[in-house]
Design a protein around this motif. Sequence first.
Motif, mmCIF file in Angstrom:
data_model
loop_
_atom_site.group_PDB
_atom_site.id
_atom_site.type_symbol
_atom_site.label_atom_id
_atom_site.label_comp_id
_atom_site.label_asym_id
_atom_site.label_seq_id
_atom_site.Cartn_x
_atom_site.Cartn_y
_atom_site.Cartn_z
ATOM 1 N N ALA A 72 0.827 -1.209 0.000
ATOM 2 C CA ALA A 72 0.000 0.000 0.000
ATOM 3 C C ALA A 72 0.858 1.255 0.000
ATOM 4 N N TRP A 73 1.972 1.219 0.713
ATOM 5 C CA TRP A 73 2.867 2.379 0.743
ATOM 6 C C TRP A 73 3.401 2.677 -0.653
ATOM 7 N N ALA A 74 3.784 1.614 -1.368
ATOM 8 C CA ALA A 74 4.272 1.803 -2.738
ATOM 9 C C ALA A 74 3.170 2.362 -3.630
ATOM 10 N N ILE A 75 1.955 1.864 -3.474
ATOM 11 C CA ILE A 75 0.840 2.351 -4.286
ATOM 12 C C ILE A 75 0.562 3.814 -3.996
ATOM 13 N N MET A 76 0.684 4.217 -2.730
ATOM 14 C CA MET A 76 0.444 5.622 -2.398
ATOM 15 C C MET A 76 1.556 6.521 -2.923
ATOM 16 N N VAL A 77 2.766 5.997 -3.038
ATOM 17 C CA VAL A 77 3.811 6.750 -3.739
ATOM 18 C C VAL A 77 3.387 6.956 -5.189
ATOM 19 N N GLY A 78 2.819 5.901 -5.784
ATOM 20 C CA GLY A 78 2.330 6.021 -7.152
ATOM 21 C C GLY A 78 1.203 7.029 -7.290
ATOM 22 N N VAL A 79 0.355 7.132 -6.272
ATOM 23 C CA VAL A 79 -0.708 8.144 -6.274
ATOM 24 C C VAL A 79 -0.079 9.535 -6.265
ATOM 25 N N GLU A 80 0.913 9.739 -5.415
ATOM 26 C CA GLU A 80 1.563 11.048 -5.350
ATOM 27 C C GLU A 80 2.272 11.391 -6.664
ATOM 28 N N GLU A 81 2.789 10.388 -7.335
ATOM 29 C CA GLU A 81 3.494 10.634 -8.591
ATOM 30 C C GLU A 81 2.533 10.809 -9.758
ATOM 31 N N GLY A 82 1.237 10.629 -9.513
ATOM 32 C CA GLY A 82 0.256 10.801 -10.570
ATOM 33 C C GLY A 82 0.142 9.609 -11.508
ATOM 34 N N ILE A 83 0.714 8.485 -11.119
ATOM 35 C CA ILE A 83 0.658 7.283 -11.961
ATOM 36 C C ILE A 83 -0.725 6.653 -11.894
ATOM 37 N N VAL A 84 -1.302 6.636 -10.698
ATOM 38 C CA VAL A 84 -2.666 6.140 -10.485
ATOM 39 C C VAL A 84 -3.413 7.158 -9.645
ATOM 40 N N ALA A 85 -4.745 7.079 -9.688
ATOM 41 C CA ALA A 85 -5.584 8.006 -8.933
ATOM 42 C C ALA A 85 -6.410 7.242 -7.911
ATOM 43 N N LEU A 86 -6.570 7.830 -6.748
ATOM 44 C CA LEU A 86 -7.231 7.145 -5.647
ATOM 45 C C LEU A 86 -8.732 7.013 -5.858
ATOM 46 N N ASP A 87 -9.353 7.978 -6.492
ATOM 47 C CA ASP A 87 -10.813 8.016 -6.535
ATOM 48 C C ASP A 87 -11.425 7.968 -7.921
ATOM 49 N N ASP A 88 -10.634 7.742 -8.941
ATOM 50 C CA ASP A 88 -11.205 7.591 -10.284
ATOM 51 C C ASP A 88 -11.789 6.193 -10.446
ATOM 52 N N PRO A 89 -13.014 6.062 -10.958
ATOM 53 C CA PRO A 89 -13.556 4.720 -11.241
ATOM 54 C C PRO A 89 -12.626 3.955 -12.177
ATOM 55 N N ILE A 90 -12.518 2.662 -11.963
ATOM 56 C CA ILE A 90 -11.604 1.817 -12.728
ATOM 57 C C ILE A 90 -12.383 1.114 -13.836
ATOM 58 N N ASP A 91 -12.030 1.389 -15.058
ATOM 59 C CA ASP A 91 -12.727 0.822 -16.205
ATOM 60 C C ASP A 91 -12.013 -0.443 -16.665
ATOM 61 N N ARG A 92 -12.224 -1.526 -15.893
ATOM 62 C CA ARG A 92 -11.647 -2.817 -16.259
ATOM 63 C C ARG A 92 -12.656 -3.914 -15.961
#
Length: 280
Positions: A48-68
Motif C-alpha cells: 500500500a505504501w508503494a501504491i500511495m507513492v504512485g498516487v503522489e506521482e500521478g501514476i494512479v488516482a485514488l478516486d477515479d472509477p476503474i474501467d476494467r
Amino acid sequence: MRALDLVNTWPVEHVTAAVVREDVGRTYTIGNVDQPYSLASVTKPLSAWAIMVGVEEGIVALDDPIDRPDIPESATLRHLLSHAAGFAFTGDTPIAAVERRRIYSNTGIERAADLLATAADMPFERYLHEAVLAPLGMDDTESSGSPAYGATSTVGDMVKFVRELLSPTLIAPPTYAHVISTQYPQLAGIVPGVGRFDPCPWGLGVEILGAKQPHWMGRVNSPSSFGHFGGAGTMMWVDPLAKVGVVALTDRRFDLWSQDALRLWPEFSDAVLTEASQPV
C-alpha cells in the motif's frame, strides 16, 4: 525494554521483535534481527505504501472509477485498498456490491498492485523496490508472488518501515492522513481469525484499531493505532499518539496458535505501551 522479554514465552520456535520509540529516539530488539521470516499479510502495508507513492506521482488516482472488466463497476483504488470493493478473501468474483461491507480480501490488494504495475509499465515488485525498499535501505526484504502476502523480511528491515510509519519520508502528510484514516467508516466486517466488528475501521492497506475489542492489538493502544498481522504469525502496529511502534516476526502459522496469539499479542502490546509511558 523489559516488555520484549514477553515474546520468549510465546509458543513458537523462533521469534524476533522490536519496539521503536520515536518519542525518545530509541529502538529495542530481541532475537536475531537478521533472520528472514515470511511476512504473510504484513506485506499489505508495504504494498500500500508503494501504491500511495504512485498516487503522489500521478501514476494512479485514488478516486477515479476503474474501467476494467475484472474490477467491479464504480470501484476505485480507494475501495480496493480498504477492502470495500466487494471481493472475497480470494477469487476473481465479487461477492458484494461496492462500499457495502468490509470484506477482507487478498484479491483487492492484488488488483490495486496490478493497476499500478500496468500504469507504471513495470512489474509491481520492481516498483515496490524502487519506491519503498531501496529508499528506506530495506536490503533484506524480498517481494515475490502476491503483493498481499508474498514478502519476506527481517526485523532489522521492518524497524526501518515502522519508523517510516511513525514519521513518513516517502509520502506527504496529506497522503499519510489518507492512509491512516478510516475509509467508509460505516462499514461492518470481519477481521479474519479475530471476529466481526460493527463498525470495522480500515485505512488504506492498514487496519485501524478504533473501538474493536477484544482485538489483536492491546487495550492500552489508542483508537488511532494502525497496523497488520499475518497468517505466518507476524504482527506490526504503530500508535501515533504514543509515538511507539512494534513488530514481531515468528515462524509458526497464526492458525496453529491463534488462541494463544490473541491473548499474548495484546499482553505484549499493553506491556510495551505501559513501559513507554514511564520515565526513561
